[in-house]
Design a protein around this motif. Structure first.
Motif, short mmCIF file in Angstrom:
data_model
loop_
_atom_site.label_atom_id
_atom_site.label_comp_id
_atom_site.label_asym_id
_atom_site.label_seq_id
_atom_site.Cartn_x
_atom_site.Cartn_y
_atom_site.Cartn_z
N SER A 33 -63.79 16.07 -73.03
CA SER A 33 -64.33 17.43 -72.62
C SER A 33 -64.90 17.22 -71.08
O SER A 33 -65.05 15.88 -70.63
CB SER A 33 -65.56 17.99 -73.34
N VAL A 34 -64.64 17.98 -70.18
CA VAL A 34 -65.20 17.86 -68.84
C VAL A 34 -66.06 18.93 -68.59
O VAL A 34 -65.87 20.22 -68.91
CB VAL A 34 -63.97 17.90 -67.83
N ILE A 46 -59.20 25.78 -67.82
CA ILE A 46 -57.90 25.41 -66.94
C ILE A 46 -56.69 25.15 -67.55
O ILE A 46 -55.79 24.92 -67.06
CB ILE A 46 -58.50 24.08 -65.98
N GLY A 47 -56.83 25.28 -68.97
CA GLY A 47 -55.55 24.94 -69.58
C GLY A 47 -55.12 23.48 -69.41
O GLY A 47 -55.74 22.61 -69.08
N SER A 96 -61.84 21.30 -72.23
CA SER A 96 -61.92 20.85 -73.81
C SER A 96 -60.85 20.81 -74.50
O SER A 96 -59.66 21.75 -74.34
CB SER A 96 -63.18 21.98 -74.53
N SER A 97 -60.69 20.22 -75.79
CA SER A 97 -59.67 20.18 -76.70
C SER A 97 -59.50 21.56 -77.50
O SER A 97 -58.81 21.79 -77.91
CB SER A 97 -60.11 18.98 -77.45
N LEU A 98 -60.64 22.25 -77.20
CA LEU A 98 -60.55 23.53 -78.09
C LEU A 98 -60.05 24.44 -77.07
O LEU A 98 -60.61 24.91 -75.83
CB LEU A 98 -62.07 24.21 -78.50
#
Length: 332
Positions: free
Chosen positions: A220-221, A174-175, A166-168
């Protein structure tokens, strides 16, 4: 007692003090030998089913926790299903017990890399689409390149619905890593596109190679099912590629092209464009390898010629030409 001490059932009994002393000694020796054998047998059975024992022990602790905290039945079943799936993965051992310093410590560098390459072949069989997704397959199944990359990979398991990327920062487990889907599937989505990535796909590829990529703010994944993902830090990947410029340069150019065309930062299983690039890179590596072997063979011949004719050649053009040829081969 007579069975455990191996002295019989009383049909033959000691009649005097000497026979009684011998019987007592036989009882002590028999008991010790029986206990030793039983202990070894239990140890063999324990280590033979070590993963199963650990699995059952973790479930015992989990059920005890459920009872103490009155966990709802629906959540209990969900947790039990995920843990059962996780322990059933053969690939778990590739990132756990098999990748410990205790195993690698006594090995030479060459043997260590050979072992790493072997475990990588089992986690990512060449028979499926992973063969085209993973860079380390470019150099062959037993290459040093494969061992180095695999040594820096780590496995992460995710349950269905978990956020993988995620962008957050707080929701990005996983960074800044390149991720390869080994088991299960994930849902890659941005504000404009949803894509299901199955086994043999990868994401964050462009960002990992270039250090930057488009469309990451709204990306996001999410795990579409229970999945096993292997990750490698982007910075580490770029450091490794520094030692392999004939792979790094065309890969960077290809990723820049994808970024310029605003293509999503993932490589899907069976993607034709990636497969075409991968095939060209494999051919390029094979050609360079053939040239290298030919150059090495020619260099050996030239060195042999120089040694054989060293006393016969007079300082002049012939010897200079031979040495120049040798230098050109060395540069190749």
């Amino acid at each position: 007692m007579t069975t455990m001490s191996t002295i019989g059932y009383g049909d033959i009994t000691p009649k005097n003090e000497v026979e009684q002393a011998f019987g007592l000694f036989a009882m002590l020796c028999g008991s010790v030998a029986f206990a030793y054998g039983l202990t070894n047998l239990c140890s063999i059975l324990f280590y033979f089913k070590q993963y199963e024992v650990d699995y059952e022990a973790s479930f015992d602790q989990l059920f005890e926790f459920f009872e103490r905290h009155h966990v709802p039945l629906s959540l209990r079943l969900k947790l039990q299903e995920f843990l059962s799936w996780k322990y059933s993965l053969e690939a778990n051992e590739f990132s756990g017990e098999a990748k410990t310093e205790q195993i690698f410590e006594p090995l030479t560098l060459a043997l260590k890399q050979e072992l790493l390459a072997s475990t990588a072949n089992q986690a990512f069989p060449a028979s499926n689409a992973n063969n085209e997704i993973l860079l380390f397959n470019i150099m062959g199944n037993d290459s040093r390149f494969k061992g180095i990359i695999w040594e820096n990979m780590h496995a992460r398991t995710f349950a269905e619905g978990d956020i993988i990327h995620s962008s957050l920062p707080s929701l990005n487990p996983i960074g800044n890593s390149i991720a390869f889907v080994s088991k299960g599937s994930v849902l890659w989505h941005s504000s404009t596109k949803f894509t299901l990535l199955e086994e043999g796909s990868a994401f964050n590829y462009g960002f990992g190679i270039l250090g930057k990529g488009p469309g990451r703010q709204d990306l996001s994944v999410v795990a579409a099912s229970h999945c096993l993902v292997f990750i490698i830090k982007s910075k580490k990947m770029r450091q490794i590629l520094e030692d392999w410029p004939f792979i790094k340069k065309p890969l960077e150019n290809y990723m820049k092209k994808r970024a310029e065309e605003k293509m999503p930062d993932f490589v899907a299983s069976g993607e034709e464009e990636w497969y075409s690039f991968y095939s060209e890179l494999v051919e390029r590596v094979a050609k360079l390898k053939a040239q290298s072997e030919k150059a090495a063979s020619t260099l050996d011949g030239k060195n042999s010629m120089i040694n054989d004719q060293e006393d016969c050649l007079t300082p002049g053009v012939e010897r200079v030409e031979i040495k120049q040829d040798t230098n050109e081969i060395k540069s190749v």
